[in-house]
Design a protein around this motif. Structure first.
Motif, PDB file in Angstrom:
ATOM      1  N   ARG A  87      46.481  41.105  46.587  1.00  0.00           N
ATOM      2  CA  ARG A  87      44.993  40.699  46.441  1.00  0.00           C
ATOM      3  C   ARG A  87      44.783  39.535  47.076  1.00  0.00           C
ATOM      4  NH1 ARG A  87      46.311  44.550  43.556  1.00  0.00           N
ATOM      5  NH2 ARG A  87      45.442  45.533  41.690  1.00  0.00           N
ATOM      6  N   SER A  88      45.332  39.400  48.507  1.00  0.00           N
ATOM      7  CA  SER A  88      44.892  38.144  49.337  1.00  0.00           C
ATOM      8  C   SER A  88      44.137  38.637  50.515  1.00  0.00           C
ATOM      9  CB  SER A  88      46.107  37.633  49.786  1.00  0.00           C
ATOM     10  OG  SER A  88      46.923  37.379  48.771  1.00  0.00           O
ATOM     11  N   GLU A 209      36.250  39.092  46.403  1.00  0.00           N
ATOM     12  CA  GLU A 209      36.540  38.326  45.170  1.00  0.00           C
ATOM     13  C   GLU A 209      36.639  39.371  44.106  1.00  0.00           C
ATOM     14  OE1 GLU A 209      37.319  35.213  44.679  1.00  0.00           O
ATOM     15  OE2 GLU A 209      37.428  34.935  46.758  1.00  0.00           O
ATOM     16  N   LYS A 212      39.937  40.889  43.990  1.00  0.00           N
ATOM     17  CA  LYS A 212      40.939  40.240  43.524  1.00  0.00           C
ATOM     18  C   LYS A 212      41.078  40.335  41.865  1.00  0.00           C
ATOM     19  CE  LYS A 212      40.883  36.421  47.042  1.00  0.00           C
ATOM     20  NZ  LYS A 212      40.418  35.032  47.408  1.00  0.00           N
ATOM     21  N   ARG A 213      40.169  40.499  41.335  1.00  0.00           N
ATOM     22  CA  ARG A 213      39.902  40.588  39.975  1.00  0.00           C
ATOM     23  C   ARG A 213      40.289  41.923  39.289  1.00  0.00           C
ATOM     24  NH1 ARG A 213      37.068  36.414  42.010  1.00  0.00           N
ATOM     25  NH2 ARG A 213      36.505  34.566  40.663  1.00  0.00           N
TER      26      ARG A 213
END
Length: 281
Positions: A87-88, A209, A212-213
């Motif tokens: 998740r980068s 973003e 990532k969540r």
């Protein structure tokens, strides 16, 4: 060659899985005196699929001078190379392409004159091509619009598979999103602050973003990559709201009808009859 080997390996694993799960119950199931259920078999297949989900995705967005790629131009490209497992964000880039006029300046706030200021455009495009090469899948919000600008005006043609985060991804129901959410609504649903709009890299950041969540991002991507078929809603005028709520669009792919492309998995969930349409018709 690497992709073909991965798909062959996945196919062999699935064949082995089907043979072993048909007749072999788990220890817990032996204790209960029951065989492995179809549901547990499906869950194992999904786990196997997730193991073969895309490793790197290139989140991409464009800003253009209009809607017609034959008469208008792309004047900005933004992209983020995103690693799914960690998740980068691995890399990010944006650059402008020179244009004489920008009829969409009121929307994207990019004056045509700044696109003609000196910048290392040749190097920027080469770097963009390198980001495309190391990505497994391209992700864009309204991908059908973004993909049509590549192969024109110095932009390279992209041969990778695309995922549309607006149409192809079925977002979790608990986020209470529309069937075809905007980038802004998607960001807010995942607690991502919205500070600007209609610049290419900014919209890519919002999607990164959000990803990532996403605790089940791998599953969302795998399902988004499932083959789609074009279908037409068979509903009355009074029931047209059903099609609209399900993400169908009027007079779009099929003139005089509500239609959209969907996977067969999602078609089964619809609450109204549909008819599959041959795209060549």
């Amino acid at each position: 060659m690497k992709e073909e080997q991965n798909y062959q390996k996945a196919s062999e694993q699935l064949d082995f899985l089907n043979r072993t799960t048909k007749d072999t119950p788990s220890k817990k199931e032996k204790d209960l005196g029951v065989r492995s259920s179809f549901k547990s078999n499906v869950e194992r297949v999904e786990i196997l699929s997730i193991e073969n989900s895309p490793e790197n995705i290139l989140i991409l967005d464009t800003e253009t001078t209009g809607l017609d790629n034959k008469n208008d131009d792309c004047l900005e490209v933004g992209s983020i190379l995103f690693n799914v497992k960690s998740r980068s964000v691995l890399a990010q880039q944006s650059f402008l392409l020179p244009v004489e006029n920008n009829n969409a300046e009121k929307i994207n706030n990019i004056p045509a004159e700044i696109t003609r200021l000196p910048q290392p455009l040749t190097e920027a495009i080469k770097y963009f091509e390198s980001l495309v090469r190391v990505s497994d899948v391209i992700v864009a919000h309204n991908a059908e619009f973004d993909m049509k600008w590549f192969g024109f005006n110095k932009l390279p043609q992209i041969e990778k598979q695309w995922i549309c985060s607006m149409d192809d991804i079925t977002w979790p129901a608990d986020r209470q999103l529309k069937t075809r959410p905007s980038v802004r609504d998607l960001a807010l649903a995942y607690g991502v602050p919205v500070w600007n709009a209609h610049r290419a890299l900014t919209d890519c950041i919002y999607l990164a973003e959000v990803f990532k969540r996403c605790s089940e991002l791998e599953k969302l991507l795998i399902r988004a990559l499932e083959p789609k078929v074009l279908i037409r809603a068979e509903i009355s005028y009074e029931e047209r709201y059903l099609a609209k709520n399900a993400g169908f669009r009027w007079n779009d792919s099929i003139k005089g009808a509500w239609s959209r492309k969907m996977s067969r998995r999602d078609i089964e969930k619809l609450e109204f009859p549909v008819h599959e349409v041959d795209c060549d018709d």
